[in-house]
Design a protein around this motif. Structure first.
Motif, PDB file in Angstrom:
ATOM      1  N   SER A  81      10.632  27.911  13.547  1.00 16.53           N
ATOM      2  CA  SER A  81      10.780  28.694  12.319  1.00 16.53           C
ATOM      3  C   SER A  81      12.011  29.586  12.442  1.00 16.53           C
ATOM      4  O   SER A  81      12.340  30.037  13.536  1.00 16.53           O
ATOM      5  CB  SER A  81       9.539  29.575  12.123  1.00 16.53           C
ATOM      6  OG  SER A  81       9.740  30.486  11.075  1.00 16.53           O
ATOM      7  N   PRO A  82      12.654  29.889  11.327  1.00 17.68           N
ATOM      8  CA  PRO A  82      13.743  30.863  11.370  1.00 17.68           C
ATOM      9  C   PRO A  82      13.223  32.306  11.325  1.00 17.68           C
ATOM     10  O   PRO A  82      13.983  33.243  11.499  1.00 17.68           O
ATOM     11  CB  PRO A  82      14.540  30.542  10.104  1.00 17.68           C
ATOM     12  CG  PRO A  82      13.516  29.991   9.158  1.00 17.68           C
ATOM     13  CD  PRO A  82      12.533  29.238  10.021  1.00 17.68           C
ATOM     14  N   LYS A  83      11.931  32.488  11.113  1.00 14.48           N
ATOM     15  CA  LYS A  83      11.359  33.829  10.982  1.00 14.48           C
ATOM     16  C   LYS A  83      11.282  34.514  12.335  1.00 14.48           C
ATOM     17  O   LYS A  83      11.105  33.877  13.367  1.00 14.48           O
ATOM     18  CB  LYS A  83       9.985  33.758  10.331  1.00 14.48           C
ATOM     19  CG  LYS A  83      10.038  33.169   8.934  1.00 14.48           C
ATOM     20  CD  LYS A  83       8.853  33.578   8.124  1.00 14.48           C
ATOM     21  CE  LYS A  83       8.937  33.049   6.714  1.00 14.48           C
ATOM     22  NZ  LYS A  83       9.946  33.658   5.908  1.00 14.48           N
ATOM     23  N   ARG A  84      11.407  35.858  12.289  1.00 10.64           N
ATOM     24  CA  ARG A  84      11.361  36.657  13.507  1.00 10.64           C
ATOM     25  C   ARG A  84      10.350  37.793  13.357  1.00 10.64           C
ATOM     26  O   ARG A  84      10.252  38.413  12.311  1.00 10.64           O
ATOM     27  CB  ARG A  84      12.740  37.251  13.798  1.00 10.64           C
ATOM     28  CG  ARG A  84      13.832  36.226  13.985  1.00 10.64           C
ATOM     29  CD  ARG A  84      15.153  36.855  14.407  1.00 10.64           C
ATOM     30  NE  ARG A  84      15.541  38.022  13.658  1.00 10.64           N
ATOM     31  CZ  ARG A  84      16.390  38.043  12.639  1.00 10.64           C
ATOM     32  NH1 ARG A  84      16.944  36.919  12.215  1.00 10.64           N
ATOM     33  NH2 ARG A  84      16.710  39.164  12.033  1.00 10.64           N
ATOM     34  N   VAL A  85       9.631  38.049  14.434  1.00 10.06           N
ATOM     35  CA  VAL A  85       8.724  39.193  14.510  1.00 10.06           C
ATOM     36  C   VAL A  85       9.573  40.392  14.925  1.00 10.06           C
ATOM     37  O   VAL A  85      10.329  40.311  15.895  1.00 10.06           O
ATOM     38  CB  VAL A  85       7.622  38.945  15.562  1.00 10.06           C
ATOM     39  CG1 VAL A  85       6.708  40.157  15.685  1.00 10.06           C
ATOM     40  CG2 VAL A  85       6.847  37.687  15.241  1.00 10.06           C
ATOM     41  N   ASP A  86       9.454  41.498  14.203  1.00  7.03           N
ATOM     42  CA  ASP A  86      10.250  42.682  14.545  1.00  7.03           C
ATOM     43  C   ASP A  86      10.025  43.104  15.989  1.00  7.03           C
ATOM     44  O   ASP A  86      10.975  43.369  16.722  1.00  7.03           O
ATOM     45  CB  ASP A  86       9.927  43.849  13.609  1.00  7.03           C
ATOM     46  CG  ASP A  86      10.422  43.620  12.195  1.00  7.03           C
ATOM     47  OD1 ASP A  86      11.347  42.808  12.009  1.00  7.03           O
ATOM     48  OD2 ASP A  86       9.898  44.265  11.272  1.00  7.03           O
ATOM     49  N   ALA A  87       8.768  43.187  16.397  1.00  6.04           N
ATOM     50  CA  ALA A  87       8.458  43.559  17.777  1.00  6.04           C
ATOM     51  C   ALA A  87       7.164  42.883  18.201  1.00  6.04           C
ATOM     52  O   ALA A  87       6.198  42.837  17.437  1.00  6.04           O
ATOM     53  CB  ALA A  87       8.331  45.070  17.918  1.00  6.04           C
ATOM     54  N   LEU A  88       7.181  42.373  19.403  1.00  4.65           N
ATOM     55  CA  LEU A  88       6.003  41.775  20.004  1.00  4.65           C
ATOM     56  C   LEU A  88       5.722  42.571  21.267  1.00  4.65           C
ATOM     57  O   LEU A  88       6.565  42.639  22.165  1.00  4.65           O
ATOM     58  CB  LEU A  88       6.280  40.305  20.323  1.00  4.65           C
ATOM     59  CG  LEU A  88       5.206  39.488  20.990  1.00  4.65           C
ATOM     60  CD1 LEU A  88       3.889  39.550  20.245  1.00  4.65           C
ATOM     61  CD2 LEU A  88       5.667  38.043  21.108  1.00  4.65           C
ATOM     62  N   LEU A  89       4.573  43.231  21.300  1.00  2.00           N
ATOM     63  CA  LEU A  89       4.197  44.061  22.436  1.00  2.00           C
ATOM     64  C   LEU A  89       3.316  43.235  23.355  1.00  2.00           C
ATOM     65  O   LEU A  89       2.344  42.620  22.902  1.00  2.00           O
ATOM     66  CB  LEU A  89       3.435  45.304  21.969  1.00  2.00           C
ATOM     67  CG  LEU A  89       4.065  46.102  20.822  1.00  2.00           C
ATOM     68  CD1 LEU A  89       3.192  47.307  20.477  1.00  2.00           C
ATOM     69  CD2 LEU A  89       5.478  46.516  21.149  1.00  2.00           C
ATOM     70  N   CYS A  90       3.642  43.218  24.636  1.00  2.00           N
ATOM     71  CA  CYS A  90       2.936  42.393  25.611  1.00  2.00           C
ATOM     72  C   CYS A  90       2.443  43.281  26.747  1.00  2.00           C
ATOM     73  O   CYS A  90       3.229  44.012  27.347  1.00  2.00           O
ATOM     74  CB  CYS A  90       3.862  41.337  26.194  1.00  2.00           C
ATOM     75  SG  CYS A  90       4.800  40.399  24.976  1.00  2.00           S
ATOM     76  N   GLY A  91       1.168  43.198  27.008  1.00  2.00           N
ATOM     77  CA  GLY A  91       0.610  43.998  28.084  1.00  2.00           C
ATOM     78  C   GLY A  91      -0.735  43.460  28.507  1.00  2.00           C
ATOM     79  O   GLY A  91      -1.065  42.302  28.259  1.00  2.00           O
TER      80      GLY A  91
END
Length: 154
Positions: A81-91
């Motif tokens: 997809s060309p779409k982007r997530v502004d921020a992906l938090l991983c923990g």
């Protein structure tokens, strides 16, 4: 922690590391380079302005919440997809220790009014928009469709 490998372009680091880059004035250029578009970095308009206004605030909120260690992927492109997530938090979940992911969609809207059919009219924008929560739900589904290992275990 690697979510989908480095095949997708994004800016990645702990919230603390990225906040330091924001304070040093290098974060926005790094994001623009990772996204690959042509941006006027001297502008406070459009996507560059949104990054400049939103990203440091998000990173400060994470710091103030005691989450400086959380891995953050900025402008993470969704698979196929060309779409982007502004921020992906991983923990990791503080009780179970299981991997935990939170998708964040940042908006610069001062006002949004529901207009029916699950859409909103946001101040300053001509086109109707999905509410951020609906946008994030779609992003989550896309990630789960192409990365089933992210699904919760029963």
């Amino acid at each position: 922690m690697t979510l989908l490998g480095d095949r997708l372009r994004h800016v990645r680091g702990s919230a603390a590391e990225l906040l330091t880059k924001a304070e040093q004035g290098t974060l926005i250029e790094e994001v623009a380079t990772a996204v690959g578009g042509r941006y006027d970095l001297s502008s406070n308009r459009g996507e560059v302005g949104a990054w400049r206004n939103s990203l440091p605030v998000l990173l400060e909120v994470l710091r103030d919440a005691g989450l400086s260690h959380v891995e953050v992927l900025l402008e993470h492109r969704l698979p196929y997809s060309p779409k982007r997530v502004d921020a992906l938090l991983c923990g990791c979940h503080p009780e179970s220790g299981e991997s935990s992911y939170v998708l964040v969609e940042l908006k610069q809207w001062s006002r949004a009014d529901a207009v029916g059919d699950g859409l909103v009219r946001a101040s300053g924008l001509k086109k109707l928009q999905l509410p951020p929560v609906a946008q994030v739900r779609r992003y989550c589904q896309q990630l789960l469709d192409f990365t089933p290992s992210l699904a919760r275990r029963a």
